[in-house]
Enzyme design. Structure first.
Site, PDB file in Angstrom:
ATOM      1  N   SER A  75      60.015  14.786   5.502  1.00 56.17           N
ATOM      2  CA  SER A  75      61.356  15.126   5.024  1.00 56.17           C
ATOM      3  C   SER A  75      62.247  13.891   5.014  1.00 56.17           C
ATOM      4  CB  SER A  75      61.994  16.177   5.927  1.00 56.17           C
ATOM      5  OG  SER A  75      61.186  17.328   6.004  1.00 56.17           O
TER       6      SER A  75
HETATM    7  N1  SAH Z   1      58.299  18.315   9.838  1.00 58.93           N
HETATM    8  C1  SAH Z   1      57.470  17.522   8.964  1.00 58.93           C
HETATM    9  C2  SAH Z   1      57.711  17.898   7.526  1.00 58.93           C
HETATM   10  C3  SAH Z   1      56.441  18.133   6.843  1.00 58.93           C
HETATM   11  S1  SAH Z   1      56.506  19.005   5.301  1.00 58.93           S
HETATM   12  C4  SAH Z   1      57.666  16.034   9.195  1.00 58.93           C
HETATM   13  O1  SAH Z   1      58.520  15.655   9.992  1.00 58.93           O
HETATM   14  O2  SAH Z   1      56.934  15.225   8.594  1.00 58.93           O
HETATM   15  C5  SAH Z   1      56.134  20.653   5.799  1.00 58.93           C
HETATM   16  C6  SAH Z   1      54.825  20.895   6.459  1.00 58.93           C
HETATM   17  O3  SAH Z   1      54.719  22.313   6.664  1.00 58.93           O
HETATM   18  C7  SAH Z   1      53.592  20.511   5.641  1.00 58.93           C
HETATM   19  O4  SAH Z   1      52.797  19.624   6.374  1.00 58.93           O
HETATM   20  C8  SAH Z   1      52.899  21.835   5.390  1.00 58.93           C
HETATM   21  O5  SAH Z   1      51.486  21.738   5.360  1.00 58.93           O
HETATM   22  C9  SAH Z   1      53.376  22.662   6.560  1.00 58.93           C
HETATM   23  N2  SAH Z   1      53.267  24.111   6.395  1.00 58.93           N
HETATM   24  C10 SAH Z   1      53.512  24.876   5.302  1.00 58.93           C
HETATM   25  N3  SAH Z   1      53.259  26.170   5.555  1.00 58.93           N
HETATM   26  C11 SAH Z   1      52.853  26.241   6.869  1.00 58.93           C
HETATM   27  C12 SAH Z   1      52.428  27.291   7.724  1.00 58.93           C
HETATM   28  N4  SAH Z   1      52.345  28.573   7.317  1.00 58.93           N
HETATM   29  N5  SAH Z   1      52.087  26.981   8.996  1.00 58.93           N
HETATM   30  C13 SAH Z   1      52.131  25.718   9.447  1.00 58.93           C
HETATM   31  N6  SAH Z   1      52.513  24.667   8.685  1.00 58.93           N
HETATM   32  C14 SAH Z   1      52.862  24.925   7.407  1.00 58.93           C
END
Ligand code: SAH
Length: 206
Positions: free
Chosen positions: A51
């Site tokens: 993000s």
């Molecule tokens: N907090 C992260 C942002 C990553 S983007 C950071 O600091 O880098 C969002 C993430 O949510 C992705 O890696 C995606 O695979 C994950 N995601 C989406 N749906 C999900 C679910 N049902 N359970 C766990 N993770 C999920």
């Protein structure tokens, strides 16, 4: 980066300090080194993104983190958001549905010495019941609704931050559990997150 966050309205000094301490470029492919402190999201593999700093600062500030609180982050991704929460003194539980990212980030956070972040592989639409209830929770992926099962894993007076909307745009919600059966919801700014998906993915798509 910190000055830009202040200019955009982030006023929580503890959050700014944590983000000032944490080298964001560690969490990115070295190809993005030059832009690591700019207001951008970047690909981290498996079609996912880290993000942008403003989003991380905004969501972290919403949780009003206090030392030793138990926090569930759904969507581990690069590990950056989880690391910010850990630097604020939280005990972080973070769950990721992409096996490749889960494995890579778990190893990486260990290498960096984060002992208060526990990584899990699984479907975060179900929360993480094993360690519930949580003082705070955040979902770092966009969904069209808030799963009831997540609300059930929140302590009374706990806060859940989560973007809700369609694939193009979501409104950040801050939901406070005010009682056993009562919740207070505030709708905030628009964001754009990758989708909150059901199930797990074991494929490494890079
Ligand atoms: N907090 C992260 C942002 C990553 S983007 C950071 O600091 O880098 C969002 C993430 O949510 C992705 O890696 C995606 O695979 C994950 N995601 C989406 N749906 C999900 C679910 N049902 N359970 C766990 N993770 C999920």
């Amino acid at each position: 980066m910190i000055e830009e966050l202040r200019a955009k309205g982030i006023a929580d000094e503890a959050v700014l300090e944590a983000m000032n301490t944490l080298p964001r470029h560690f969490f990115l492919d070295s190809a993005f080194d030059e832009w690591a402190y700019s207001e951008n999201a970047f690909p981290i593999g498996n079609n996912q993104t880290i993000s942008q700093p403003y989003t991380v600062a905004y969501m972290t500030a919403l949780l009003e983190v206090k030392p030793d609180e138990k926090i569930l982050e759904i969507g581990t991704g690069s590990g950056y958001q989880g690391a910010v929460l850990a630097l604020l003194g939280a005990r972080v539980y973070t769950i990721e549905r992409q096996e490749f990212l889960y494995k890579r980030t778990k190893e990486f956070l260990k290498k960096l010495g984060f002992k208060t972040i526990k990584c899990f592989f699984g479907d975060g639409t179900q929360g993480l019941a094993e360690f519930a209830p949580y003082d705070k929770m955040m979902v770092t992926a966009g969904s069209n609704s808030v799963p009831k099962i997540l609300l059930a894993q929140l302590k009374i007076n706990g806060i859940l931050a989560m973007p809700v909307g369609d694939a193009k745009s979501q409104i950040m919600r801050k939901i406070t559990r005010t009682g056993e059966h009562t919740f207070e919801t505030i709708e905030l700014e628009n964001f754009r997150f990758v989708p909150f998906l059901k199930g797990v993915n074991r494929i490494d798509t890079k």
